[in-house]
Structure formats: C-alpha cells, structure tokens
Motif scaffolding. Structure first.
Motif, PDB file in Angstrom:
ATOM      1  N   LYS A  88       0.932  -1.148  -0.029  1.00 58.22           N
ATOM      2  CA  LYS A  88      -0.089  -0.136  -0.055  1.00 58.22           C
ATOM      3  C   LYS A  88       0.953   1.258  -0.131  1.00 58.22           C
ATOM      4  O   LYS A  88       1.738   1.227   0.672  1.00 58.22           O
ATOM      5  CB  LYS A  88      -0.906  -0.058   1.198  1.00 58.22           C
ATOM      6  N   SER A  89       0.406   2.181  -0.773  1.00 60.85           N
ATOM      7  CA  SER A  89       1.129   3.499  -0.778  1.00 60.85           C
ATOM      8  C   SER A  89       0.043   4.684  -0.433  1.00 60.85           C
ATOM      9  O   SER A  89      -0.996   4.426  -1.017  1.00 60.85           O
ATOM     10  CB  SER A  89       1.853   3.796  -1.950  1.00 60.85           C
ATOM     11  N   ASP A  90       0.068   5.772   0.399  1.00 60.71           N
ATOM     12  CA  ASP A  90      -0.674   6.513   0.669  1.00 60.71           C
ATOM     13  C   ASP A  90      -0.197   7.764  -0.297  1.00 60.71           C
ATOM     14  O   ASP A  90       1.015   8.249  -0.166  1.00 60.71           O
ATOM     15  CB  ASP A  90      -0.474   7.098   2.126  1.00 60.71           C
ATOM     16  N   VAL A  91      -1.135   8.428  -0.730  1.00 57.90           N
ATOM     17  CA  VAL A  91      -0.803   9.586  -1.685  1.00 57.90           C
ATOM     18  C   VAL A  91      -1.990  10.603  -1.362  1.00 57.90           C
ATOM     19  O   VAL A  91      -3.114  10.363  -0.822  1.00 57.90           O
ATOM     20  CB  VAL A  91      -0.917   9.617  -3.141  1.00 57.90           C
ATOM     21  N   ASN A  92      -1.824  12.006  -1.886  1.00 61.21           N
ATOM     22  CA  ASN A  92      -2.539  12.896  -1.882  1.00 61.21           C
ATOM     23  C   ASN A  92      -3.360  13.263  -3.153  1.00 61.21           C
ATOM     24  O   ASN A  92      -2.519  13.327  -4.195  1.00 61.21           O
ATOM     25  CB  ASN A  92      -2.555  14.098  -1.145  1.00 61.21           C
ATOM     26  N   VAL A  93      -4.661  13.429  -3.229  1.00 61.22           N
ATOM     27  CA  VAL A  93      -5.594  13.672  -4.485  1.00 61.22           C
ATOM     28  C   VAL A  93      -6.371  14.744  -4.083  1.00 61.22           C
ATOM     29  O   VAL A  93      -7.201  14.741  -3.125  1.00 61.22           O
ATOM     30  CB  VAL A  93      -6.208  12.517  -5.153  1.00 61.22           C
ATOM     31  N   ASP A  94      -5.868  15.991  -4.726  1.00 63.88           N
ATOM     32  CA  ASP A  94      -6.501  17.258  -4.469  1.00 63.88           C
ATOM     33  C   ASP A  94      -6.917  17.518  -2.776  1.00 63.88           C
ATOM     34  O   ASP A  94      -8.009  17.869  -2.389  1.00 63.88           O
ATOM     35  CB  ASP A  94      -8.079  17.141  -5.129  1.00 63.88           C
TER      36      ASP A  94
ATOM     37  N   SER B  32      -5.193   5.849  -0.684  1.00 56.27           N
ATOM     38  CA  SER B  32      -3.997   4.759  -0.405  1.00 56.27           C
ATOM     39  C   SER B  32      -4.263   3.891  -1.633  1.00 56.27           C
ATOM     40  O   SER B  32      -5.515   3.589  -1.995  1.00 56.27           O
ATOM     41  CB  SER B  32      -4.369   3.975   0.690  1.00 56.27           C
ATOM     42  N   VAL B  33      -3.311   3.740  -2.363  1.00 61.00           N
ATOM     43  CA  VAL B  33      -3.293   2.604  -3.643  1.00 61.00           C
ATOM     44  C   VAL B  33      -2.765   1.301  -3.042  1.00 61.00           C
ATOM     45  O   VAL B  33      -1.599   1.239  -2.304  1.00 61.00           O
ATOM     46  CB  VAL B  33      -2.097   3.249  -4.617  1.00 61.00           C
ATOM     47  N   VAL B  34      -3.463   0.450  -3.278  1.00 61.79           N
ATOM     48  CA  VAL B  34      -3.407  -1.160  -2.832  1.00 61.79           C
ATOM     49  C   VAL B  34      -2.823  -1.812  -3.829  1.00 61.79           C
ATOM     50  O   VAL B  34      -3.673  -2.045  -4.805  1.00 61.79           O
ATOM     51  CB  VAL B  34      -4.578  -1.457  -1.876  1.00 61.79           C
ATOM     52  N   TYR B  35      -2.148  -2.576  -3.621  1.00 62.66           N
ATOM     53  CA  TYR B  35      -1.475  -3.453  -4.579  1.00 62.66           C
ATOM     54  C   TYR B  35      -1.722  -4.872  -4.151  1.00 62.66           C
ATOM     55  O   TYR B  35      -0.908  -5.420  -3.312  1.00 62.66           O
ATOM     56  CB  TYR B  35       0.144  -3.356  -5.070  1.00 62.66           C
ATOM     57  N   LYS B  36      -2.201  -5.817  -5.005  1.00 67.84           N
ATOM     58  CA  LYS B  36      -2.452  -7.158  -4.495  1.00 67.84           C
ATOM     59  C   LYS B  36      -1.857  -8.170  -5.542  1.00 67.84           C
ATOM     60  O   LYS B  36      -1.989  -8.212  -6.656  1.00 67.84           O
ATOM     61  CB  LYS B  36      -3.811  -7.559  -4.484  1.00 67.84           C
ATOM     62  N   PHE B  37      -0.896  -8.776  -5.161  1.00 71.22           N
ATOM     63  CA  PHE B  37       0.006  -9.581  -5.563  1.00 71.22           C
ATOM     64  C   PHE B  37      -0.210 -10.973  -5.338  1.00 71.22           C
ATOM     65  O   PHE B  37      -0.621 -11.551  -4.413  1.00 71.22           O
ATOM     66  CB  PHE B  37       1.508  -9.461  -5.360  1.00 71.22           C
ATOM     67  N   SER B  38       0.091 -12.256  -6.503  1.00 70.16           N
ATOM     68  CA  SER B  38      -0.241 -13.856  -5.972  1.00 70.16           C
ATOM     69  C   SER B  38       1.361 -14.274  -6.840  1.00 70.16           C
ATOM     70  O   SER B  38       1.905 -13.734  -7.538  1.00 70.16           O
ATOM     71  CB  SER B  38      -1.139 -14.185  -6.601  1.00 70.16           C
ATOM     72  N   LYS B  39       2.053 -15.072  -5.855  1.00 67.73           N
ATOM     73  CA  LYS B  39       3.093 -15.519  -6.300  1.00 67.73           C
ATOM     74  C   LYS B  39       2.965 -16.664  -7.319  1.00 67.73           C
ATOM     75  O   LYS B  39       1.993 -17.442  -7.395  1.00 67.73           O
ATOM     76  CB  LYS B  39       3.816 -16.298  -4.981  1.00 67.73           C
ATOM     77  N   GLN B  40       4.121 -16.721  -8.336  1.00 63.99           N
ATOM     78  CA  GLN B  40       3.822 -17.718  -9.496  1.00 63.99           C
ATOM     79  C   GLN B  40       4.606 -18.898  -9.055  1.00 63.99           C
ATOM     80  O   GLN B  40       5.489 -18.897  -8.303  1.00 63.99           O
ATOM     81  CB  GLN B  40       4.605 -17.241 -10.764  1.00 63.99           C
TER      82      GLN B  40
END
Length: 153
Positions: free
Chosen positions: A134-140, A145-153
């Motif tokens: 997760k990364s936190d950013v400001n919009v206006d 929070s931008v959330v990135y969900k990964f799965s392992k190959q």
C-alpha cells in the motif's frame, strides 16, 4: 575487535527483514490495483510510469541475492506502454509499523537511472503465496491509499 563486531552488527539485516526478503524472492503477478479513500473514481499514474490499470496483470521478479529485479507491463492496449523495467529493491525496516518494500529504476548495467529517486510501499501482508502493498498519496488535498495485491507464481 569490538569495533569490528559493532560495524558488522550495525550493517546486518534484522531477522524479520531477512525472512521477508526470502519470501518476496521470486516471480509475482500484480493481480489488482485498488484505491481506498472517501469515494470517487481515480485515474492514476503509478511510479511515474503508466496508468494504474496498465499494471494489472504485470509480472514482477525479485532476486534476493543481489537485490535486483524487474517488472513487465503487458501490452494489452495502446494506452499502456508495455515492456520490462529493471529495478533495485530492498526491504526497509520500520520499527513503528509495517516494513516497506522500496525500489528504484536501474539500467542494464545496474546503475541508477534517476539518481536517488525511488518508491516505498508499506508491506500490509506477506505470505508464501500472497503479498499486499500500500502507498498513501494525496489527491486534491485528500488522502488516498493505492493498494497492490500480488500472487506468487
């Protein structure tokens, strides 16, 4: 001798960071990029590279022994500039909460492309098969929070 042991101890990684690096090592697919906020829809440019939706389905490779890797954006449409990007990565220990995965862009000779510019993402959860960042950013002026969900190959 005491000075040498202090230097070695201060430069070593904690057990927790070493374990997280071992788990992260390998191939991952970024299954979903989501947003947590007060509402609304978003068009995002992630990592100064591509729109958020372009990253869905991207493959990420992390090599623990030399802290390098890459991610590849698929060329699914004309909006997304597909291809591989080389990175140098590490896990940053955060004594006040979740550790962070950090990376920066490197060239084929493993030299930094943009100097000291890089990205840090909170490690929200990590297992042998799943990873959420997760990364936190400001919009206006409002937090998102931008959330990135990964799965392992």
């Amino acid at each position: 001798m005491l000075t040498l042991s202090l230097v070695v101890t201060s430069c070593s990684l904690s057990k927790n960071v070493r374990e997280e690096r071992k788990i992260i090592n390998g191939n991952w697919i970024l299954e979903n990029v989501g947003y947590e906020s007060n509402g609304g829809s978003f068009k995002s440019m992630l990592f100064n590279d591509a729109n958020g939706f372009c990253f869905e389905g991207s493959t990420w490779y992390f090599l623990e022994n030399n802290s390098t890797g890459s991610y590849t954006i698929p060329t699914t449409n004309s909006v997304c500039s597909g291809g591989a990007r080389n990175i140098r990565w590490s896990v940053l220990e955060n004594e006040n909460g979740n550790n962070k995965l950090q990376f920066k862009y490197i060239d084929e000779k493993k030299k930094d492309i943009y100097g000291r510019t890089g990205y840090r993402l909170d490690i929200v959860s990590l297992s042998a098969s799943q990873m959420t960042l997760k990364s936190d950013v400001n919009v206006d002026g409002s937090p998102v929070s931008v959330v990135y969900k990964f799965s392992k190959q």
